[in-house]
Design an enzyme around this catalytic site. Sequence first.
Site, mmCIF file in Angstrom:
data_model
loop_
_atom_site.group_PDB
_atom_site.id
_atom_site.type_symbol
_atom_site.label_atom_id
_atom_site.label_comp_id
_atom_site.label_asym_id
_atom_site.label_seq_id
_atom_site.Cartn_x
_atom_site.Cartn_y
_atom_site.Cartn_z
ATOM 1 N N HIS A 1 0.852 -1.192 0.000
ATOM 2 C CA HIS A 1 0.000 0.000 0.000
ATOM 3 C C HIS A 1 0.891 1.247 0.000
ATOM 4 O O HIS A 1 1.662 1.467 0.925
ATOM 5 C CB HIS A 1 -0.887 -0.005 1.239
ATOM 6 N N ASP B 1 0.484 5.158 -0.147
ATOM 7 C CA ASP B 1 -0.369 6.341 -0.155
ATOM 8 C C ASP B 1 0.173 7.324 -1.189
ATOM 9 O O ASP B 1 1.353 7.700 -1.147
ATOM 10 C CB ASP B 1 -0.391 6.990 1.221
ATOM 11 N N ASP C 1 -8.068 1.000 2.393
ATOM 12 C CA ASP C 1 -7.733 1.983 3.429
ATOM 13 C C ASP C 1 -8.581 3.243 3.412
ATOM 14 O O ASP C 1 -8.295 4.177 4.127
ATOM 15 C CB ASP C 1 -6.247 2.370 3.279
ATOM 16 N N HIS D 1 -7.219 9.074 -0.821
ATOM 17 C CA HIS D 1 -7.861 9.024 0.493
ATOM 18 C C HIS D 1 -7.059 9.638 1.636
ATOM 19 O O HIS D 1 -7.485 9.535 2.804
ATOM 20 C CB HIS D 1 -8.259 7.585 0.838
#
Length: 1015
Positions: free
Chosen positions: A262, A264, A374, A579
Amino acid sequence: MHDERRRIEERVQRAHDQRIKPAIYAATVPFEVEAWQAPGEPVSFEEAAAARYTPFAMDTPWGPPWGTTWFRMRGRVPAEWAGRRVEAVIDLGFIGDWPGNQAEALVHLADGRPLKAVNPLNQYVPIANPANGGEEIDYLVEAASNPDILKDNFSKITPMGDKLTAGSAPLYTFQRADLAVLDEEVFHLDLDLQVLRELMVHLAEHEPRRHEILHALDRAMDALDLDDVSGSAAAVREVLAPVLAKPANASAHTISGVGHAHIDSAWLWPIRETKRKTSRTFSNVTALADEYDDFIFACSQAQQYEWVRDNYPHVWARIQDSVKKGQWAPVGGMWVEADGNLPGGEAIARQLIHGKRFFIEHFGVETKGVWLPDSFGYTAAYPQLAKLAGNDWFLTQKISWNQTNKFPHHTFWWEGIDGTRIFTHFPPVDTYNARFSGEEMDRAVRNYNEKGGGTRSLAPFGWGDGGGGPTREIMERARRLADLEGSPKVVVEHPDEFFAKAREEYPDAPVWVGELYLELHRATYTSQARTKQGNRRSEHKLREAELWATTAALHAPGYSYPYEKLDRLWKTVLLHQFHDILPGSSIAWVHREAEAEYARVAEELEALTAEAVAALGAGDTRVFNTSPFDRSEVVRTGDQTLAYVEVPANGSAPPAGAEPGQPVRVSGRVLDNGLVRVEVAEDGTLSSVLDLRAGREVLGDKGNLLRLHTDLPNYWDAWDIDKHYNNRYTDLLEPTSVEVVSEDPLLGAIRVTRSFGKGSTITQTITLRAGSPRIDFETEIDWHEAEKILKAAFPVDVRAAHSSAEIQFGHIQRPTHTNTSWEAARFEVSGHRWVHVGEPGYGVAVLNDSTYGHDVSRTVREDGGTTTTVRLSLVRAPRIPDPEADQGTHRFTYSLLPGASIEDTVAEGYSLNLPLRVADAAGAPEPVVSVDGEGVTVEAVKLADDGSGDVVVRLYESGGGRARGVLRTGFPLAGAQVTDLLERPLEDETAEVADGGVAVSLRPFQVLTLRLRRG
């Protein structure tokens, strides 16, 4: 038998930590290291390679915040190491064990090819196996010295979140740069011990298997020569082999592992750093794929692939090769892993369109699922949009963070607002950064709610948030857990395979209806208000630019539809819906850049729209309506005079010839237009709103009451609002001034100014226009508060059993009571352009042009009546991770709409967010499309992406009931097709053209995409 568990466990722990782990590398020689500090922002490899380097010694501080230091490392593999596995081992001075927000580096060969990254949990770079003695090694290492924003666990304010405030003192001390021999037998012994110890301690004390492992470990330690770990490692592994070989129980739970990293797209680092993070992580992943044939890696976010394609062609080529081999699985089919609540309906559609198209075009892969582990809750519009994009499954993880209620399912059918269902999984391992630890395996089995119905779950494995990805250690754990007694079985496989098996074994999984509400991170609907406003404005300006560009393409000879510009601008907006950007949970640098990007997007879109309108030809002043509803309202013309106009949906009209009915009358602090009568009290609140049409008072208490709350959540300042915020507040009831500022017959206005707190001011112009019951509150705030939230309350005299809030392509109803813990947990919720409350026969709406957070509550008054209060969350003041979040000027408008049906509310929501445009134009081209029939709402009008010239129209049913109508076109219509979101024909859907239009029949909240062929 005596209980010797403590002795044995402590014996194993010490031998492992103090003898075995240090012996993993059998011999080392140091690199010769030189360094060059890049000035300012990161530079290309070519520039770094040409720079002048100076000698650099270990234990030397390096790396200013957000800096880049290049290290040249040279060495020679000793001849006596020939035939052994040799690696470079680099420790930049890593802190803790999280690779996401600290020093990271990408190792290049001397010719510029990226080789592999190093981070705290992945410090090696393979050189050769077997190595050739005497081999010369020459690396250029790009090291990023990103500050550790998490250092104090989000408990302290830090200036490190922006290069403008972070200072220049070095952050790290270089620890190690060596050539080393990997002792593979000791390496595997280390993993054997870890897996068995962790399995053992998570087995129940009465389980024979726990004691079997315990005593095997004790015997293994007897076989370990503490003076010769390397020489005795094989013997120790032989002792452990029998307990590692025992197969899992026949009924053991199966965990489908898929590699994951993951990343971001921005969070505690800026977008520019994410571009480098992708290269580092993807280099590691492709290197791991070369080492492990059974490795499979799932990766979402087309935007990140594009960054690698454009900036790291060698890494991009390796990704393409891994996809072909089946080891790399593009998933998610979205441009970025966007926030799950705040993007508009068309924006989520474009996320899916652009993401899926990228993977189809570059890999020949059509993704089959939505991968959003997430995001902070998920709109009930997702099931339909996911299916319309050709998806079969949906994955999330974040709901495991619920503060109050444990979500009851892990595998289920999720039903959206229109009735569409999608097969959904929520991994019981409760992390998207799994490493196959004993604790995780135990938790996955204990948590799994579908026991007796299903037997399998998914576990995304690999270090993440800031990237890093899977490691060889995690892969080795997976291999040992593939079939091991006492543990769930682990199989590494593609997410599509997992979902196919899970659905096959559990077709009648339970159904969850409505939104997936996260009972945490509720402040993400409000934090960083300017970022959210930029998103809202951009979404509507994109709609406007596409509509008028389509109009010009149809009616203006020589006009060229700006495909590439619109595509680029959409992708910029989609990126910033990530997000941790749109929710307002990133560092200052991210939001500073986001605001600048939104300003640039607005400027470009204004120019595109102006160009399209101008292409229609010069002439008289006309008013353009981008809304899907006919409008009759007051507008300011080019000479700044007011006019009352009637403009058709998606069309234009001259600014004259319409009559609004009664004029606005202003008397003292009273505004009256014959539809509503608004009285402003001395304290600046609304003391009365009388709906003259219905003959009833709208308010149940002071209207537009501004309340300043103390807002210090227990944790995660930018993310959270905790329930106790409501216990301490100040009502702003002492205005600096209340004055009439307009008495025009078409527009009456009263301005209220207030000063409060730590030097903050708020100026609100309360406006009532002729012909409209809508009351606008045009607001400017100069905000200087800390750890506060400002809300605006409208207590209305209706007994509402539920509130209705607009979401993507429809609305959702939420109870106004708190009968259960599920309702009580929804004390702050999200919505888009409006919130509506009502009782049979009468409703009131609160509209907005840029806010998302709100709460709705109700009380019973002493007179027996019920007051339902809608409160908009206007602005917050968190200090972590951005200590200056939301400080400064904010401008926005919200409105009260008395006597409103849902249909009225939908129309006014569009009107508030899509102001009428006044411009010079020669003619009055027919609207590209218009709809005969209520409830059928046009959301997007554009030319088809394939350049064919076809017109694409996206419609939806907006009221929550069935709708029938006829879509008519302002151009000759030769044919129509129903398509998916990617504008591909749907074989089982037909569109009939009759009498120059397309008959449309929609179920509640159904989304329909039509492709119209021009005659």
